[in-house]
Every structure is written in C-alpha cells, then in structure tokens.
Design an enzyme around this catalytic site. Structure first.
Site, PDB file in Angstrom:
ATOM      1  CG  LEU A   1      -0.992   5.057  40.977  1.00 18.91           C
ATOM      2  CD1 LEU A   1       0.206   4.223  41.414  1.00 18.91           C
ATOM      3  CD2 LEU A   1      -1.199   4.934  39.481  1.00 18.91           C
TER       4      LEU A   1
ATOM      5  CB  VAL B   1      -2.998  16.857  45.200  1.00 14.89           C
ATOM      6  CG1 VAL B   1      -1.792  17.751  44.986  1.00 14.89           C
ATOM      7  CG2 VAL B   1      -4.280  17.684  45.334  1.00 14.89           C
TER       8      VAL B   1
ATOM      9  CB  ILE C   1       3.286  17.438  44.969  1.00 13.56           C
ATOM     10  CG1 ILE C   1       1.947  18.133  45.272  1.00 13.56           C
ATOM     11  CG2 ILE C   1       4.436  18.444  44.989  1.00 13.56           C
ATOM     12  CD1 ILE C   1       1.870  18.776  46.655  1.00 13.56           C
TER      13      ILE C   1
ATOM     14  CD  GLU D   1      14.513  14.556  47.155  1.00 11.35           C
ATOM     15  OE1 GLU D   1      15.089  13.474  47.380  1.00 11.35           O
ATOM     16  OE2 GLU D   1      14.600  15.538  47.901  1.00 11.35           O
ATOM     17  CB  THR D   2      11.588   8.998  43.091  1.00 13.02           C
ATOM     18  OG1 THR D   2      10.186   9.025  43.396  1.00 13.02           O
ATOM     19  CG2 THR D   2      12.405   9.048  44.369  1.00 13.02           C
TER      20      THR D   2
ATOM     21  CG  HIS E   1       5.877   7.206  43.118  1.00 13.50           C
ATOM     22  ND1 HIS E   1       5.466   5.928  42.826  1.00 13.50           N
ATOM     23  CD2 HIS E   1       4.926   7.737  43.912  1.00 13.50           C
ATOM     24  CE1 HIS E   1       4.312   5.695  43.429  1.00 13.50           C
ATOM     25  NE2 HIS E   1       3.961   6.780  44.087  1.00 13.50           N
TER      26      HIS E   1
ATOM     27  NE  ARG F   1      -1.938  24.425  38.121  1.00 15.19           N
ATOM     28  CZ  ARG F   1      -1.053  25.406  38.277  1.00 15.19           C
ATOM     29  NH1 ARG F   1      -0.832  25.920  39.475  1.00 15.19           N
ATOM     30  NH2 ARG F   1      -0.403  25.896  37.245  1.00 15.19           N
TER      31      ARG F   1
END
Length: 139
Positions: free
Chosen positions: A43, A66, A68, A71-72, A74, A112
């Site tokens: 960010l 990166v 990834i 669970e949220t 975000h 990647r």
C-alpha cells in the site's frame, strides 16, 4: 541511459528478494542505472513513487511486492488499491512497471517471483522501460 527507482515492499522478504533480483538483472542487462528503496508493504508503494517523482531524480519506476490472500477482506483492499495507485501514476505520465504479485498462496508467488521461472520482477522492469520509450517517442 535511464535512472530507475525500484520501490519494494518487504512484507514477504524471501519472495521479494526474487522479484528484486529479476528487476535488477533486467535493468542491468538493458544498461540502466537504478536505486532501491524499501517500504513495509504494498500500500505504501504508490505514495513512495509519487514522492520520488517530485524529486525529478528518476526516469522510470518499478514497484515490487507480494500480496497473498488471507482470511479477511484486507487482501482485496491491498491488491486493488496498490494497483489503482500505480495506474493513477502511470496515467499521470510516469513510466511505472507494476511488479506487485497478487496471489492465492506462497507457492504461486514463488513461481511468479523466481527469475528462473516467471520472472515477474524482470517483467515489471521491462514494462517500465517500454513505457519510458513510449514517453520519449510521444514527447
């Protein structure tokens, strides 16, 4: 010869090392000089490039990071807003290569990021250079 800023988010340092190696190799191979700044996360990358652009010290920019999926929600915010910020800078006339990986898991990121596989860091550097060439052409 261009002078390029590589801005890297170190949240996943071991993955970003691979992206950084690819970007540096691509710039070195093309004969351009470069500097690297390190930030905590993706960010912060658009803001860092905006601040650097105000200095007039750089001809092109490469953003590496990166993100990834977790669970949220975000993940969506970081992935979308970092990409939006980089695109806005590009639309304002900066030559920016977006090397922020947005992936489901670490295995995808490794493929990647690895210069011997997908080399997305190198691709981002080449994208920045391609935009710089277009900028010069249309100037």
């Amino acid at each position: 010869m261009a002078h390029v800023l590589i801005a890297e988010a170190r949240f996943y340092a071991h993955l970003n090392d691979l992206l950084l190696a690819g970007a540096r190799a691509a710039l070195d191979q093309a004969g351009h000089s470069h500097e690297t700044v390190t930030l905590p996360g993706s960010l912060e990358l658009p803001g860092a490039l905006s601040l650097a652009a105000e200095s007039g010290m750089f001809d092109a920019y490469v953003a590496l990071g990166v993100v990834i999926r977790g669970e949220t929600f975000h993940f969506e915010i970081v992935a979308g807003e970092s990409a939006r910020g980089l695109l806005a800078l590009t639309m304002d006339g900066l030559a920016v290569g977006n090397g922020i990986l947005t992936v489901e898991n670490e295995a995808q990121a490794l493929v990647r990021a690895d210069p011997a596989q997908s080399d997305k860091g190198g691709d981002a550097a080449k994208a920045a250079l391609a935009l710089l060439e277009l900028k010069a052409r249309f100037a």
